[in-house]
Scaffold this motif. Structure first.
Motif, PDB file in Angstrom:
ATOM      1  N   ARG A 288      32.849  33.629  29.699  1.00  0.00           N
ATOM      2  CA  ARG A 288      34.078  33.365  30.290  1.00  0.00           C
ATOM      3  C   ARG A 288      33.711  34.068  31.152  1.00  0.00           C
ATOM      4  N   GLY A 289      34.808  33.187  32.105  1.00  0.00           N
ATOM      5  CA  GLY A 289      34.757  33.879  33.464  1.00  0.00           C
ATOM      6  C   GLY A 289      36.498  34.903  33.033  1.00  0.00           C
ATOM      7  N   LEU A 290      36.747  35.680  34.323  1.00  0.00           N
ATOM      8  CA  LEU A 290      37.983  36.650  33.859  1.00  0.00           C
ATOM      9  C   LEU A 290      39.331  35.839  34.497  1.00  0.00           C
ATOM     10  N   SER A 291      40.268  36.392  34.586  1.00  0.00           N
ATOM     11  CA  SER A 291      41.472  36.104  34.853  1.00  0.00           C
ATOM     12  C   SER A 291      42.175  36.379  36.136  1.00  0.00           C
ATOM     13  N   PHE A 292      43.028  35.806  36.627  1.00  0.00           N
ATOM     14  CA  PHE A 292      43.581  36.346  38.056  1.00  0.00           C
ATOM     15  C   PHE A 292      44.099  37.715  37.879  1.00  0.00           C
ATOM     16  N   ALA A 293      44.643  37.412  37.144  1.00  0.00           N
ATOM     17  CA  ALA A 293      45.210  39.814  36.771  1.00  0.00           C
ATOM     18  C   ALA A 293      44.252  40.290  36.637  1.00  0.00           C
ATOM     19  N   ILE A 294      42.897  40.045  36.158  1.00  0.00           N
ATOM     20  CA  ILE A 294      42.006  41.412  36.041  1.00  0.00           C
ATOM     21  C   ILE A 294      41.143  41.307  37.731  1.00  0.00           C
ATOM     22  N   THR A 295      40.873  40.381  37.673  1.00  0.00           N
ATOM     23  CA  THR A 295      40.158  40.567  38.807  1.00  0.00           C
ATOM     24  C   THR A 295      40.994  41.272  39.883  1.00  0.00           C
ATOM     25  N   ARG A 296      42.305  40.890  40.394  1.00  0.00           N
ATOM     26  CA  ARG A 296      43.168  41.074  40.882  1.00  0.00           C
ATOM     27  C   ARG A 296      42.925  42.989  40.695  1.00  0.00           C
ATOM     28  N   GLY A 297      43.014  43.856  39.075  1.00  0.00           N
ATOM     29  CA  GLY A 297      43.360  44.876  39.232  1.00  0.00           C
ATOM     30  C   GLY A 297      41.814  45.250  39.713  1.00  0.00           C
ATOM     31  N   MET A 298      40.727  44.535  39.634  1.00  0.00           N
ATOM     32  CA  MET A 298      39.098  45.093  40.587  1.00  0.00           C
ATOM     33  C   MET A 298      39.730  45.363  41.259  1.00  0.00           C
ATOM     34  N   ARG A 299      39.837  43.945  42.472  1.00  0.00           N
ATOM     35  CA  ARG A 299      40.128  44.379  43.209  1.00  0.00           C
ATOM     36  C   ARG A 299      41.186  45.870  44.116  1.00  0.00           C
ATOM     37  N   THR A 300      42.010  46.215  43.218  1.00  0.00           N
ATOM     38  CA  THR A 300      42.663  47.452  43.408  1.00  0.00           C
ATOM     39  C   THR A 300      42.154  48.638  43.248  1.00  0.00           C
ATOM     40  N   VAL A 301      41.055  48.471  42.158  1.00  0.00           N
ATOM     41  CA  VAL A 301      39.992  50.175  42.134  1.00  0.00           C
ATOM     42  C   VAL A 301      38.665  50.062  43.458  1.00  0.00           C
ATOM     43  N   LEU A 302      38.631  48.413  43.572  1.00  0.00           N
ATOM     44  CA  LEU A 302      37.991  48.759  45.164  1.00  0.00           C
ATOM     45  C   LEU A 302      38.433  49.188  46.734  1.00  0.00           C
TER      46      LEU A 302
END
Length: 700
Positions: free
Chosen positions: A534-548
């Motif tokens: 399955r794809g990732l949620s809005f919250a987890i993907t935004r967490g990835m953006r924070t890491v970037l």
């Protein structure tokens, strides 16, 4: 331990807690649960894995049973997994025996002799699954009123695992029908690990009992829980096996993977390194899984590789380490997994992430960033369960032999399962032969017989769809199941399968009976199953953006390889992220991407809602949507000016076919049901309201 609540329990329960279990008192959750459970309040009991939730429900329920003189099957204990039921049954039976009572298990693996005994000598506590309850209700061989007339309380273990998918709606509908049989409202007690919205979860669990008193019981943990979390980038399964082989020798290690194929590949690689290795996943036979889990629980220097089958509370003994290949989909899943460790006094909770690709390092870091912020996903029931409505109407017709064309809703009280489309669904069942009508009554029709009637409608009792698989046999021993793909893909030389961590040469395939006969082989085998993640949620993907953007998750140790991977990803995406909005960038080859970092559901919804902007020929991912490359930045700005017409994501025929009971729905409702579950309008709106930065990307 605390004396709170202990004195309110039945004297026999008190005696055995102190003298048989030799506990100095109750745990905080157990003590806090006594008063509301004794009072008959609907409860949600929250604690981490191994937090004593089973006893928190069982001790006061047994006390009520003794004090009020309950007889017959008065308590249902419902679990999502048969293995969990088998694991809990001896413990609950021993507690019941303190009062001269009994507990027993009923599920698909229970033989006819044991079933007859249970019906004849009804236990006080019946441990079961929603599917088995449904099968009992519709069975022509079971007197449902006699069997279930004494039910008072239902305990739902791992309730979050039910609530997040259609099994939860099915469970609630079955409980409403059981309440009708018993002639009373049933006390409902949910047991769960930490969730982001406990009040809403408990309100959902109440179903039509929304007027009953309810309470979330979640005492604050006493004492700091230390965690040891590390993140590494290893590149390949073989490298992961080398790391696992070298680290923590002499300890018991539980390794989670995201698929059955990964479990088989890692299991084979570890065994090649002479590591004592066991496997657990859904395509292994029950006997094979049980052997693995029992052997692992009794061993010391060993590894068990598992999919999410061991995420829930099945006891596999005292673990030393949890290792995660890549990352789970949710923070809640991570909490379940890390909660398997740190149970011994003086030990800590730990998890080592071994990521196979750079993108998995980013996913893990994004998830751990959200975890470090104290965030956990809210549990929400799937939208628009119209197919469950159709299933329930047909199941009720089987249970009662007839169903009232005008009065059928009464069997489920005010359960919110039945939305405004319910009348149209009932009409569809009547006009298309699923039900035959005789005046104001309807009964099972020829189309329902044709589609669901095999083995007395066994296909109608489960709301999840399992792809048909071949049973793999070595002599008379069941090894597990494999999909068609493993037998249809072209190979040179002998066909060798990888199953239960061992290689098997295929000798014969009985296509009609779907059986595959094998023998052990020294040749390398291959594991193959269909299905994707399955794809990732809005919250987890935004967490990835924070890491970037430069953040690293607090409390997580990064290896040099992980630091290098994140540095390279930050460089790669340097022109794709900004702190206060989204980015629309044109690459040197002219491709135009909208970097939303919003998750796949929001991006699929955006994909459907801006057709004039979006290239339809793409597989929409978590991070970005590809726009038409011949558009200028001005064109994009103009197209996004003003309100947009929100549209549901497109769905294909195979997606609709994957919705069980879709055939019992009008085509437009079946398609709408799938589409509504793919959509995330709230996250899409958040994206549209954010500032947009336009970048001509010349760096890559």
């Amino acid at each position: 331990m605390s004396d709170i609540g202990l004195a309110a329990l039945h004297p026999a329960v008190q005696h055995h807690v102190v003298n048989t279990l030799q506990w100095p008192g109750l745990r905080p959750l157990q003590g806090a649960a006594v008063e509301p459970v004794l009072d008959g309040v609907d409860c949600l009991l929250l604690a981490p894995t191994a937090g004593g939730k089973t006893e928190a429900a069982a001790f006061p329920v047994l006390s009520r049973m003794a004090a009020d003189g309950w007889t017959g099957i008065s308590v249902l204990y419902v679990c999502p997994l048969r293995a969990l039921l088998n694991n809990l049954a001896p413990r609950l039976n021993s507690y019941a025996a303190w009062l001269g009572r009994s507990a027993d298990v009923w599920h698909g693996d229970v033989g006819q002799a044991q079933r007859r005994r249970i019906l004849r000598e009804r236990p006080d506590i019946l441990l079961t699954t929603p599917e088995s309850l449904e099968a009992m209700l519709v069975s022509a061989n079971i007197d449902t009123r006699h069997t279930f007339q004494d039910i008072r309380t239902v305990v739902v273990d791992e309730v979050h695992a039910f609530a997040g998918d259609d099994r939860g709606w099915h469970l609630l509908a079955v409980l409403e029908r059981l309440s009708q049989v018993a002639g009373r409202e049933l006390q409902r007690i949910g047991l769960s690990a930490t969730v982001g919205n406990p009040d809403e979860l408990l309100a959902w669990l109440q179903g039509s009992n929304s007027g009953r008193p309810r309470r979330v019981v979640a005492p604050q943990a006493t004492g700091a829980v230390t965690t040891d979390i590390s993140l590494d980038h290893v590149g390949t399964i073989d490298n992961a096996a080398k790391v696992i082989t070298a680290l923590h020798r002499g300890e018991k290690r539980l390794v989670f993977v995201d698929s059955r194929r990964r479990a088989e590949e890692l299991g084979a690689a570890l065994r090649a390194n002479d590591v004592t290795t066991f496997l657990s996943h859904s395509s292994l036979s029950a006997a094979e899984r049980k052997r693995s889990e029992e052997a692992f629980s009794e061993a010391r220097d060993c590894v068990i590789v598992a999919t999410s089958t061991l995420e829930l509370g099945i006891d596999v003994g005292d673990l030393d380490r949890v290792i995660q290949i890549d990352a789970p989909q949710t923070v809640a899943s991570f909490l379940q997994r890390i909660g398997r460790t740190g149970r011994r006094a003086g030990s800590n909770r730990n998890c080592l992430f071994l990521c196979l690709k750079q993108e998995a390092v980013l996913h893990a870091a994004g998830l751990l960033t959200r975890w470090a912020q104290g965030w956990v996903e809210p549990i929400t029931a799937p939208a628009a369960p119209r197919h469950i409505v159709a299933q329930q109407i047909l199941a009720l017709a089987l249970q009662q032999k007839t169903v009232g064309v005008r009065t059928w809703r009464e069997s489920w009280g005010g359960l919110p399962l039945f939305g405004p489309d319910s009348t149209e669904i009932m009409e569809h069942l009547l006009t298309n032969g699923f039900l035959d009508r005789d005046g104001d009554l309807a009964f099972i029709g020829p189309e329902a017989e044709r589609r669901f009637g095999r083995r007395y409608f066994s296909d109608l009792t489960a709301v999840f769809t399992a792809a048909p698989e071949f049973l793999v046999l070595f002599g008379k021993e069941e090894i597990g199941q494999i999909g068609d793909d493993a037998l249809l893909v072209e190979v040179e030389g002998p066909r060798v399968l990888l199953l239960a961590g061992r290689a098997w040469k295929v000798n014969h395939v009985d296509w009609k009976r779907r059986r595959c006969f094998v023998e052990p082989s020294d040749l390398p085998g291959r594991a193959r199953w269909g299905g994707g993640g399955r794809g990732l949620s809005f919250a987890i993907t935004r967490g990835m953006r924070t890491v970037l953007l430069g953040t690293s998750p607090d409390g997580v140790a990064l290896t040099r390889r992980a630091v290098t991977a994140l540095s390279e990803l930050r460089e790669l995406h340097s022109s794709h992220v900004v702190a206060d909005g989204t980015v629309i960038s044109r690459s040197p080859n002219g491709d135009l991407h909208w970097w939303t970092w919003a998750g796949s559901a929001a991006n699929q919804t955006l994909h459907a809602s801006v057709p004039g902007l979006v290239d339809r020929r793409q597989r929409v991912g978590d991070n970005a949507v590809r726009l038409f490359s011949d558009m200028s930045f001005s064109d994009v700005k103009n197209a996004l000016t003003g309100p947009l017409r929100e549209e549901l994501p497109e769905v294909n025929e195979s997606a609709v076919e994957g919705l069980k009971f879709a055939s019992a729905l009008p085509d437009d409702l079946a398609r709408a049901t799938v589409a509504e579950r793919l959509a995330d309008f709230s996250s899409m709106r958040a994206v549209l309201q954010e500032p947009r930065t336009f970048i001509q990307d010349d760096a890559h």
